[in-house]
Each structure stands twice: as structure tokens, then as C-alpha cells.
Scaffold this active site. Sequence first.
Site, PDB file in Angstrom:
ATOM      1  N   ASP A  89       4.440   2.755  -3.736  1.00  0.00           N
ATOM      2  CA  ASP A  89       3.488   3.237  -4.740  1.00  0.00           C
ATOM      3  C   ASP A  89       3.440   2.178  -5.841  1.00  0.00           C
ATOM      4  O   ASP A  89       4.435   1.954  -6.532  1.00  0.00           O
ATOM      5  CB  ASP A  89       3.975   4.585  -5.289  1.00  0.00           C
ATOM      6  CG  ASP A  89       3.032   5.123  -6.352  1.00  0.00           C
ATOM      7  OD1 ASP A  89       2.115   4.395  -6.776  1.00  0.00           O
ATOM      8  OD2 ASP A  89       3.225   6.280  -6.757  1.00  0.00           O
ATOM      9  N   ASP A 104       0.871  -1.174   0.000  1.00  0.00           N
ATOM     10  CA  ASP A 104       0.000   0.000   0.000  1.00  0.00           C
ATOM     11  C   ASP A 104       0.903   1.217   0.000  1.00  0.00           C
ATOM     12  O   ASP A 104       2.022   1.160   0.468  1.00  0.00           O
ATOM     13  CB  ASP A 104      -0.956   0.016   1.201  1.00  0.00           C
ATOM     14  CG  ASP A 104      -2.238   0.751   0.855  1.00  0.00           C
ATOM     15  OD1 ASP A 104      -3.238   0.099   0.503  1.00  0.00           O
ATOM     16  OD2 ASP A 104      -2.237   2.005   0.915  1.00  0.00           O
ATOM     17  N   CYS A 161     -14.765  -2.222  -6.251  1.00  0.00           N
ATOM     18  CA  CYS A 161     -16.064  -2.195  -5.572  1.00  0.00           C
ATOM     19  C   CYS A 161     -16.914  -1.071  -6.155  1.00  0.00           C
ATOM     20  O   CYS A 161     -17.565  -0.335  -5.445  1.00  0.00           O
ATOM     21  CB  CYS A 161     -15.896  -2.028  -4.059  1.00  0.00           C
ATOM     22  SG  CYS A 161     -15.012  -0.541  -3.591  1.00  0.00           S
TER      23      CYS A 161
END
Length: 357
Positions: free
Chosen positions: A107, A80, A274
Site C-alpha cells: 500500500d 501496487d 489520466c
Amino acid sequence: MFKASKGVAVEMIERVYELPAFHGLLEGKIFLQNLPSIVTARVLDPHPGERILDMCAAPGGKTTAIAVLMQDKGEVVALDRTHNKVLDILNLAAEMRLTCIKAYKLDALKCLLSDRPAVISPHLHGESLGQDTANQPCISEALSEKSLFSGAELSSKQSYLMTQALDCFKKTVGGGHTYRSKALERKEARKAKNGPGRGQTNGGRAVNAMGFVPKTFDRVLLDAPCSALGLRPRLFAGEETLEGLRRHGAYQRKLFDQAVQLVRPGGVLVYSTCTINPGENEALVRYALDTYNFLSLTPQDPKIGGPGLVGGSDVFDGHGFRCWLRKGEEHLVQRFDPSGPLDTIGFFIAKFKVEHV
Ligand SMILES: C[S@@+](CC[C@H](N)C(=O)[O-])C[C@H]1O[C@@H](n2cnc3c(N)ncnc32)[C@H](O)[C@@H]1O
């Protein structure tokens, strides 16, 4: 709510489900997940002993589901870009006693080691490694590759050697078996007195990763940052603009460009979001298949969601009209409809087989 001077406030007076709050309850035993998230980990189909990359991993829901499916055997590299989010992953892994998870701050747009010039800490130079360096073949071999220090781009052999060197460096120096500097001793004394500090948690330390050698992961999951239009309830969903949605799509394509290069030949790449926005889902699949001729969509198991969208958008997004799936491809992806009878969040999963030439 108290930040805004006007707007809509919602007070919840009745719960939909009479579930107790789980904060701190059965810690390490249960972790609440959306159904599509569990499906995503299963669709990736990780096996014990494999090397898996979870590129956008925090807070670690899918990372831990993957590690559980691997019976904690092998390696799950979780990335992350946000320091505190890496700590969240480490904490969750520690809470669930999963030791195969290695979480790093990186990154994901800069995932490939060969993408960047070699920048090596002077500490990696032979003299500063202590006397045992010569007994570490991987370090010696890597250090003998002169161009590692020249600022030239790394070949994949050099990248591999550098990764090996870093691993060895951590084991020998970082593990404290052969060399302990005064600075390290002072740091440890400070830590013992003051506590772990910002970079430490129960789960360990958030370490920066330099990147990874191309084609070295059996499976890669790109659970991409997205417009999250599938999440419920979404009080502020109306705030997304067409331009914002377009930017999400462009960002996801860049992440995908990295992901695709990290999978080994014959490996698997799973892409999920999502959101219900086809510009971030079916349009990404179209981009992937049209850009990389060594990719193909592959059937998913379990398959619970509905088919993807065929056709394309007739809305000009500032750059063009995005194409979606072609007839026959729709049943190879899963689209979860948040208003459908399954009663899940909105979600999308595509699974690719990677056959580099
Ligand atoms: C959809 S969430 C991931 C959810 C996670 N996979 C899970 O199941 O718990 C997206 C994550 O991507 C991270 N992210 C966004 N851009 C990134 C980048 N360029 N590199 C690495 N992480 C990134 C965000 O910090 C966020 O935590």
C-alpha cells in the site's frame, strides 16, 4: 451489460482503426501505450544505473517504458497494493525480458519504513539463519541494532540496516545456498507436482514489501489512481459525484506526501493522472508547492500537451475552494485535452525537482 436490468447498451459496428487485435501477437515485442504514458516515462528521464520508484505501477506500462529507457540497467521498484496486479507487472516484465524491474505488493500510503514500528519476522533472528549468518556482515550488523526488535520507530540508519538484512536474508536463505529447511523442500515438491499456484506466474512471485528508506530513490513516479475522466470512451463518466472527485484529490495528496519523502536530494518526482479534473491535477500541484518549500516545478521534455489551468475553483467542495496554478506556472505542466487536435486521452503531468534541506 448483462448485470444491469436497464440502461444503455452500445454495439460497435464499425472500427475507428483497422488494427488487428494484438492478443498474443508479437508477444514481448510490442506493447500498446497511450501517447501521454510514453511522454510521462520520458519526462521522468530515467538513466541507466539509477534507482527508480513507480508507486502505483500496475499493469506496468510506464514501469516497462522506464526500464527500457534505462536499457534494463539499474533498479525499477514497482509497487501496487493489489496482489494480482503485481503479478501482471511481473508477467509483463518477464514477457519483455526486463530484469531490472522488482515488483512488490505494498500500500503506497505506507511506503516509508520509518513510518511504522519495527515488526520483524522471528526468522530474521540470528539462530534461525543457519551457521553462515556470522559471515554475513550486513545481517550481523543489522541484528546487533537491538532497538530493531523493541517496537520503537526506526531511525533511517536502522531502516537502512534492516533493508540490507532483508536483502542478505533473501540471498542466503531465500536463494537456498546455505540453508534449506524441510518445510521449504516440502513446498518445492508440492509446487513441482501441482504447478506454481496463485502467488506465482511466469514473471515470478508477488512478494510483500515492508517499505523503503526515505530519500533513497533518484526518481519517483506517482501515476496516481484517479477519476479517469480523461479515458475514452467513458460510458459511465456521469456517475462521478463532487464528493467522489474530492475524495480522489484527498487520496492523491496522501500518496504525494509519501512520494516526496522517498526522493533523494536533487532527485525528481513526476506526478501524473489520466483525468481532466483540475481538483486532481492543478490543485495537487498547488498543494505540493505550498506544503513543501523544497519542491519546484521543472520544465518537461518532451512537451506535447497544453498549459495547465491558472486560478481556482469557485465550487465549494465541502472543505474549501481549491486553488490551481499561479500565472507563470501553467507552462511548466502538461495538460492533454481529450477533445483537442492531438487526439489523445485526457492526461496531466507535473515534474518537480526535490531539494530537501
Ligand atoms: C492509474 S493506475 C496505474 C497505471 C500504471 N502506472 C501504468 O502505467 O500501467 C493506478 C494503480 O494504482 C493502484 N493503487 C491504488 N491505490 C494504491 C495504493 N494505496 N498503493 C499502491 N497502489 C495503489 C491501483 O491498483 C492501480 O493499479
